[in-house]
Write an enzyme that holds these catalytic residues in place. Structure first.
Site, PDB file in Angstrom:
ATOM      1  N   LYS A  16     100.843  10.908  10.472  1.00 27.04           N
ATOM      2  CA  LYS A  16      99.998  11.698   9.553  1.00 27.04           C
ATOM      3  C   LYS A  16      98.772  11.978  10.626  1.00 27.04           C
ATOM      4  CE  LYS A  16      96.942  10.447   5.642  1.00 27.04           C
ATOM      5  NZ  LYS A  16      96.745   9.355   4.810  1.00 27.04           N
TER       6      LYS A  16
ATOM      7  N   SER B  78      96.872  10.876   0.150  1.00 32.22           N
ATOM      8  CA  SER B  78      96.330  11.498   1.406  1.00 32.22           C
ATOM      9  C   SER B  78      97.477  11.705   2.325  1.00 32.22           C
ATOM     10  CB  SER B  78      95.239  10.725   1.980  1.00 32.22           C
ATOM     11  OG  SER B  78      95.325   9.480   2.326  1.00 32.22           O
TER      12      SER B  78
ATOM     13  N   SER C  25      97.378   5.817  -1.214  1.00 33.40           N
ATOM     14  CA  SER C  25      97.866   6.912  -0.276  1.00 33.40           C
ATOM     15  C   SER C  25      99.168   6.870   0.518  1.00 33.40           C
ATOM     16  CB  SER C  25      96.587   7.341   0.726  1.00 33.40           C
ATOM     17  OG  SER C  25      95.787   7.788  -0.184  1.00 33.40           O
TER      18      SER C  25
END
Length: 533
Positions: free
Chosen positions: A126, A206, A230
């Site tokens: 990420k 996210s 998330s």
């Protein structure tokens, strides 16, 4: 884990045939005449291995025999990113050194010096996880300059374990902690990530790019981060596995923060075994006890069973009739496998919802200021707010930064009122799980991880009031999302949660649930839902 423990874990998995922990899954292409295009052709590896279904133990066994190289595997993923990612926009960038990393792994395998289960395995990160050799932006143009000076601790662990850092995944900008009505999967740096199952639908949370990339088989595993939902929501909404570890198992160092009291990175994969193996490398703590009891090694190498397991089902009918019907069917399948399923409602949820957000505002101001001081660009939250006001690119999907402004005005974390609020949050969230599990003698609490994906709409923002992730997220306890089924082509996950540091036990239970439900299916990249729902 120590290298000795990692090597033992890999050997035990292969010897025990635990690659079967993820069910054998035929890729399901569109039927002739079905709505929408057939899914992209699957990249084939030696001996008929399929990127959609192959597991880390299978890959390591073949690398050990010399019938597969990390270089071939990495090239296959790079080719698939080039072919498939334009549909979903999940991968921000690939590492220019990925093939060099793979070649180094191949050399270690030839010498019999492989470093463990992730040696040679391609991993996506990420884009809020620091890497010294690639930008780390949290989706914001404010951080789009020079990369950080050093890797995050977890990246150092991955590199030391021989993993191939394949690239960075798109994410919701600032982990969805900027605007009052954000759009998940959108960032000013990367644009909008789409749900691979139905392209006009949202990927949630996210860690949206990490989950969508895995659903599309663009990496073997990925790293996501979670403050509240998330990891587990995007995992559920994209039909993959996501594990939010117990707070403190994975180092927070070098990760763009929201709150040190709740933030954690965690593994995402297409099956539970791969997630467990990735956690064994990410963890900053040795999960294998000296006496061999109750550790991750035992949890993922012993045959998992549902017989006699007690699971509390938190139905959450607010997520809709179709999700509730799916939970009814899920409970029936678990009972048929010998599990005892009882309905529960963990207490204190209204109070948790009342307290969590104001506490996060104070913590975000403290923690983002500390992080920004380590980077070029805005030096603190006030400068970041001004940056967004003066850069039109930050407003191409939504203009608001109400959460930033509220955080700037929030009481400091030294304030007695804040301290009382966080103490009450910790107490009530832990009691909500502990008391429920004790009252019913449970091994885990289960709930839907997500509703069917909503249509992505910048003007409206998300429709994501999903309370199931909150108790474990606020308590710092582990949670795990595994595929449960679909509603109109849109995946829904089953969220499992348990007590503090019960990660190994939860992963073992999750593997048994995964085998029983066998709910995974490949995405078909439909342009819109065939029902129009």
């Amino acid at each position: 884990m120590s290298r000795r423990s990692i090597a033992a874990l890999t050997a035990a998995l292969v010897a025990a045939g635990l690659m079967a922990a993820a069910p054998a899954r035929p890729a399901r292409a569109a039927e002739p005449g079905a709505d929408g295009p057939a899914r992209p052709a699957t990249e084939r590896l030696p001996h008929g291995m399929d990127l959609d279904t192959v597991t880390i133990p299978e890959l390591q066994a073949r690398m050990e025999r010399g019938s597969l190289t990390s270089s071939a595997l990495t090239r296959a993923y790079l080719r698939r990113i080039e072919a498939v990612d334009p549909k979903i926009n999940a991968v921000l960038r690939t590492s220019p050194t990925a093939l060099r990393q793979a070649a180094a792994s191949d050399a270690r395998h030839r010498r019999g010096a492989a470093r463990g289960p992730l040696d040679g395995i391609p991993v996506l990160l990420k884009d809020n996880v620091n890497t010294h050799d690639m930008p780390t932006t949290a989706g914001s143009l404010a951080l789009a300059g020079a990369p950080p000076d050093t890797d995050a601790d977890l990246v150092r662990r991955l590199r030391a374990a021989g993993a191939v850092i394949l690239g960075k995944a798109n994410m919701s900008e600032w982990a969805n902690f900027r605007a009052a009505r954000p759009t998940s999967g959108w960032s000013a740096v990367g644009g909008q990530t789409n749900n691979p199952y139905v392209l006009d639908r949202n990927p949630c949370g996210s860690s949206s790019g990490s989950a969508a990339a895995l659903a599309a088989s663009l990496a073997q595993v990925a790293v996501g981060t979670e403050t509240d939902g998330s990891i587990v929501c995007p995992a559920g909404m994209n039909g993959v596995v996501g594990h939010k570890p117990s707070l403190g198992l994975v180092s927070q160092s070098g990760i763009v923060p929201i709150s040190a009291e709740q933030d954690t990175a965690g593994p995402m994969a297409r099956n539970v075994i791969d997630a467990a193996l990735t956690l064994s490398v990410l963890s900053a703590h040795d999960l294998v006890r000296a006496d061999g009891a109750s550790g991750l090694l035992d949890a993922v190498t012993r045959p998992g069973t549902l017989r006699g397991k007690r699971i509390g089902l938190w139905r959450l009918p607010s997520l809709g009739r179709e999700v509730d019907e799916l939970m009814t069917g899920t409970a029936a399948r678990l009972r048929a496998a010998g599990a005892v399923v009882v309905e529960v409602t963990p207490p204190y949820q209204d109070r948790l919802a009342e307290l969590e957000f104001p506490a996060l505002l104070s913590e975000f101001h403290r923690d983002i200021d500390a992080y920004l001081a380590t980077r070029g660009g805005p030096r603190d939250l006030a400068e970041l707010i001004e940056f967004n006001r003066t850069h039109p690119g930050e407003r191409t999907c939504f203009a608001g930064q109400e959460l930033f402004e509220q955080a700037l005005a929030a009481p400091p974390t030294t304030d007695p009122g804040y301290r009382a609020m966080r103490a009450e949050l910790k107490d009530l969230s832990q009691r909500s799980i502990d008391e429920t599990m004790a009252e019913y003698g449970l091994d885990a609490i289960a709930s839907p991880a997500n509703p069917p994906a909503w249509t992505t709409d910048c003007a409206r923002g998300d429709n994501d009031v999903i309370p199931s992730s909150t108790p474990a997220a606020v308590a710092g306890y582990p949670s795990l999302s595994v595929p449960a089924g679909s509603v109109n082509e849109l995946p829904v996950g089953l969220l499992l949660m348990a007590g503090d540091r019960q990660d190994g036990e939860l992963l073992a239970l999750g593997a048994a649930v995964e085998r029983r439900l066998d709910a995974w299916r490949a995405p078909r990249y439909l342009p819109t839902s065939p029902t129009g729902a």
